[in-house]
Enzyme design. Structure first.
Site, PDB file in Angstrom:
ATOM      1  N   LYS A   7       0.872  -1.173   0.000  1.00  0.00           N
ATOM      2  CA  LYS A   7       0.000   0.000   0.000  1.00  0.00           C
ATOM      3  C   LYS A   7       0.899   1.209   0.000  1.00  0.00           C
ATOM      4  O   LYS A   7       1.818   1.328   0.820  1.00  0.00           O
ATOM      5  CB  LYS A   7      -0.902   0.019   1.242  1.00  0.00           C
ATOM      6  CG  LYS A   7      -1.952   1.131   1.204  1.00  0.00           C
ATOM      7  CD  LYS A   7      -2.966   0.904   0.093  1.00  0.00           C
ATOM      8  CE  LYS A   7      -3.961   2.057  -0.005  1.00  0.00           C
ATOM      9  NZ  LYS A   7      -5.003   1.791  -1.005  1.00  0.00           N
ATOM     10  N   SER A  40      -1.206  -0.919  -4.381  1.00  0.00           N
ATOM     11  CA  SER A  40      -2.435  -0.122  -4.349  1.00  0.00           C
ATOM     12  C   SER A  40      -2.121   1.209  -3.697  1.00  0.00           C
ATOM     13  O   SER A  40      -1.516   1.250  -2.629  1.00  0.00           O
ATOM     14  CB  SER A  40      -3.522  -0.867  -3.560  1.00  0.00           C
ATOM     15  OG  SER A  40      -4.702  -0.097  -3.463  1.00  0.00           O
TER      16      SER A  40
END
Length: 385
Positions: free
Chosen positions: A168, A238
């Site tokens: 992330k 992401s």
């Protein structure tokens, strides 16, 4: 030399549906009935139902809800939880994709696996990244170092035993861009949406560097986001507004871990590459003949995949309009398409399909990793996780 036996661990995976991004019902139930110790949780991955873009506030809503729940259960402040547990939300459940959480927990081993490598997990965090470092070589190297740290924590010594690395990473907002400008620094792009791709790309290249998929000589600042011949077979990145550092979760198989699960991966060469999905399943001894039978589908604990529209504008010679649709973002189309392809094979829709696959698999394709219970465990009627 000490003859004290090295402690052994096992990883548990709980897949929980969510009615909305703040729905903690499933976790409350696991805690209340004593099934899961909140102190054992090391990572939570989730698919939320926002747009997956810069202003997708379903991600931080879910993160905050999880932080406050865990803080309450553990009797600590939320920021303490944030430094202990990697909480990674991927926005966008277009098409038939179902919002859900994947909760990864680690406990002392209670079921020796007889030497068969089992699912292992490790997490690590980079330092906070300055806005001018996002999407640039500094982010690549910081990510690579975190991957190595997470591998060591997971007792995975060979990169060949790593089958998925979830990252992330942060993105640029107008405020972050302005802050960099006040210090006389330039950012990789002034376009906040484009910054998501640069951040994902730099993170994926960091994974590739750590795993030996690319060499350091191939990495130049100009390659990030542009040289698509450089990519990782096992990275899933992401980007989100809810953090300023990279959070890294390494998953693989280790002979030093026990448990009834293992993980395998393949690479989808394009958005409809069912052969790659079947390949990953076959590595887990899951036979595929059309759609999986319910008994085989029940062995699957998690499916993690990337989705990306091909920049050529075609899929196997036929034109697609994902990049030309001014109403719906291209990554949203891609998630729906890839999610549908995988769901048609595995027979379920609670899949962690993340859009935006810069340097994650070839152009138009992406890595796919599957966690499943071992056939031997099923035969022995081992408790399901």
């Amino acid at each position: 030399m000490s003859d004290v036996a090295k402690p052994r661990f096992q990883c548990r995976v709980d897949r929980l549906p969510m009615d909305h991004p703040g729905d903690m019902t499933g976790l409350h139930r696991l805690f209340d009935d004593g099934t899961l110790d909140p102190a054992s949780i090391v990572a939570i991955l989730g698919k939320t139902e926002g747009n997956g873009c810069v202003n997708d506030f379903s991600r931080p809503y879910a993160v905050d809800s999880l932080l406050w729940l865990l803080a309450d259960r553990l009797g600590v402040r939320p920021e303490i939880v944030a430094d202990r547990v990697s909480i990674i939300m991927s926005g966008g459940t277009e098409g038939g994709l179902s919002p859900h959480f994947l909760v990864f927990s680690v406990a002392a081993s209670s079921s020796p696996s007889g030497g068969s490598p089992s699912l292992a997990i490790g997490t690590a965090f980079t330092r906070d990244l300055r806005p001018e470092e996002i999407g640039r070589i500094e982010q690549v190297h910081a990510t690579a170092a975190a991957v190595i740290d997470a591998m060591a924590l997971a007792d995975i010594t060979s990169p060949a035993d790593v089958h998925y690395v979830q990252v992330k990473c942060p993105l640029l907002t107008s405020g972050r861009i302005a802050e960099a400008h006040r210090r006389g620094e330039e950012v990789v792009t002034e376009n906040t949406y484009a910054s998501m791709g640069f951040s994902r790309g730099a993170s994926a290249l960091g994974v590739a560097l750590a795993l030996g998929e690319i060499g350091p000589d191939a990495l130049t600042p100009s390659a990030i986001g542009h040289d698509l011949s450089l990519w990782s077979r096992r990275a899933g990145a992401s980007a989100g507004i809810e953090l300023t550092r990279n959070e890294v979760v390494v998953m693989g198989n280790s002979a030093g871990w026990d448990g009834d699960m293992s993980i395998a991966h393949s690479v989808m060469l394009d958005a409809i590459d069912v052969a790659a999905v079947r390949s990953a399943l076959s590595l887990l001894d899951i036979p595929v003949d059309g759609q999986l039978a319910a008994t085989e589908a029940d062995r699957i604990c998690a499916v993690l995949a990337k989705a990306e529209p091909s920049r050529s504008g075609v899929i196997r010679g036929s034109r697609h309009i994902m990049w030309d649709d001014s109403d719906i973002n291209a990554t949203r189309h891609a998630r729906a398409l890839v999610g549908g392809v995988i769901a048609g094979i595995v027979g379920r829709t609670d899949l962690f399909v993340s859009g935006g696959a810069e340097h994650q698999g070839p152009d138009g394709g992406g890595p796919i990793s599957i966690i499943a219970r071992k056939r031997s465990s099923v035969a022995n009627e081992s408790p399901s996780s």
